[in-house]
Scaffold this active site. Structure first.
Site, PDB file in Angstrom:
ATOM      1  N   ASP A  76      -0.602   4.242   0.827  1.00  0.00           N
ATOM      2  CA  ASP A  76      -1.144   5.190   1.807  1.00  0.00           C
ATOM      3  C   ASP A  76      -0.446   5.036   3.149  1.00  0.00           C
ATOM      4  OD1 ASP A  76      -2.480   2.660   2.049  1.00  0.00           O
ATOM      5  OD2 ASP A  76      -3.981   3.592   3.351  1.00  0.00           O
ATOM      6  N   GLU A  83      -5.149   0.902   2.707  1.00  0.00           N
ATOM      7  CA  GLU A  83      -4.867  -0.115   3.718  1.00  0.00           C
ATOM      8  C   GLU A  83      -4.947   0.455   5.119  1.00  0.00           C
ATOM      9  OE1 GLU A  83      -2.756  -2.957   6.304  1.00  0.00           O
ATOM     10  OE2 GLU A  83      -2.317  -0.841   5.996  1.00  0.00           O
ATOM     11  N   HIS A 131       0.833  -1.212   0.000  1.00  0.00           N
ATOM     12  CA  HIS A 131       0.000   0.000   0.000  1.00  0.00           C
ATOM     13  C   HIS A 131       0.859   1.249   0.000  1.00  0.00           C
ATOM     14  CE1 HIS A 131       0.579   0.767   4.399  1.00  0.00           C
ATOM     15  NE2 HIS A 131       0.619  -0.551   4.477  1.00  0.00           N
TER      16      HIS A 131
END
Length: 380
Positions: free
Chosen positions: A68, A132, A66
């Site tokens: 993020d 996530e 991920h």
């Protein structure tokens, strides 16, 4: 060729705090497209996701991660700008340095070397999400559902979460406990404290219910798993007066559970205990469960052997195969294929001054390179 440190720094400089992308997915896409990957952006809601594949043959080894990150917190407490990605005495400081932009960069660099060396005897793929660290409803879960509907074949997956415990390579995750959040609301009758017969106080009922839940021994563990645990995370009575019996009392709890249970069975147990608690009470209780994921285990076998051997090759350490820790997107990916998590030491993830030694990022790349090589030797 790709330099894992440079790519990690480039990703950190995109302040992709969930649900913002800030250009991080563009960086990943451009990097992989440059290696010959066929890239597909898969946007769901406000979330950017990417599925990229090099090759069309099987087996298909997927890397999942991920872009993020969690918020910075108190920016003034950081020794360096959280998104400047500065290297200080061999340590890279920045939000996402550990969790987990470094792993994306390390696997991309490893993939580049594997492609250059002709070691990809099938396909390599990347499943990258921007959701996530958030509620995880429009990220990997949606991508997995879409790939399943299309019949996309993924044979095994590596998730780049920071799984090492104290020393790099000391632990990989081969499973996770499930997680369920439960909101409980007990509604009674508000009244004056001097006239309790005219009211129905929900607080004792809620405490009775929570006591019954907390004192229950859920289990003694499960092979490869620690015992399940229930934790009360919030109790609230919205009452500012001293002479009023409240009409409402609420609580929230979380259970991390092993394969002795399912989310549905635990939700049913709590609902049953709530019914018992309100018996004879002039009110009622509402139980609202939210299942974040079920417990799962990737059984020891050829795939876990490949992963452990790659760690031994690169760092000379035998990793522990563990199921400890919280949840991850592996809980969604397991619907596609066997999945194992392997990444950096996670001691500073989500903290102020999140950081990763540069040499450990390079070691992670080396592990991934050995993993790719051994994987296609074993499964192609």
């Amino acid at each position: 060729m790709i330099d894992a440190i440079d790519l990690t720094r480039e990703l950190i400089r995109r302040p992709s705090v969930t649900p913002a992308d800030a250009g991080a997915m563009d960086v990943v896409e451009q990097t992989l497209a440059g290696l010959g990957f066929a890239c597909r952006r898969m946007r769901f809601g406000a979330i950017e996701n990417l599925y990229a594949r090099y090759g069309t043959a099987r087996p298909n080894l997927c890397f999942a991660g991920h872009t993020d990150v969690v918020p910075v917190g108190d920016a003034g407490s950081w020794s360096k700008d959280a998104f400047a990605a500065e290297v200080v005495e061999g340590v890279l400081i920045g939000r996402g340095a550990v969790d987990m932009k470094s792993a994306i960069a390390a696997f991309a660099a490893a993939a580049a070397n594997a492609i250059e060396a002709g070691r990809v005897k099938g396909s390599l793929s990347f499943l990258i999400t921007g959701d996530e660290e958030g509620v995880a409803t429009h990220g990997t879960k949606k991508v997995v559902e879409a790939l399943q509907a299309e019949g996309e074949g993924i044979d095994h997956c590596i998730v780049g979460e920071p799984t090492s415990s104290e020393t790099f390579g000391d632990m990989v995750k081969v499973g996770r406990r499930g997680s369920i959040n439960v909101d409980i609301k007990v509604e009674g009758v508000q009244g004056h404290v001097a006239y309790p017969h005219r009211a129905a106080n929900p607080v004792p009922v809620l405490l009775k219910l929570l006591t019954a839940l907390q004192t229950k021994v859920l289990d003694e563990g499960y092979p490869e798993f620690q015992p399940s645990n229930l934790e009360i995370t919030k109790i609230d009575v919205p009452n500012t007066a001293t002479n009023v019996i409240p009409g409402v009392a609420t609580a929230r709890l979380n259970i991390r559970f092993n394969p002795n249970h399912t989310g549905a069975s635990l939700a049913a147990w709590i609902a049953g205990e709530a019914e018992n608690a309100v018996e004879g009470f002039k009110g009622f209780a509402t139980v609202t469960p939210q299942i974040s994921g079920e417990a799962f285990l990737t059984e020891p076998g050829p795939f876990t052997d490949v992963v452990a051997a790659a760690v031994r090759d690169a760092v000379g350490r035998e990793p522990e195969l563990s199921t400890t820790g919280g949840t991850s997107d592996a809980r969604f990916i397991r619907a596609l294929c066997p999945v194992v998590e392997l990444g950096l030491v996670g001691t500073t993830m989500h903290q102020v001054d999140e950081r990763a030694p540069v040499d450990e990022i390079r070691k992670l790349q080396a592990v991934y390179e050995r993993l790719i090589a051994r994987y296609f030797e074993a499964f192609a």
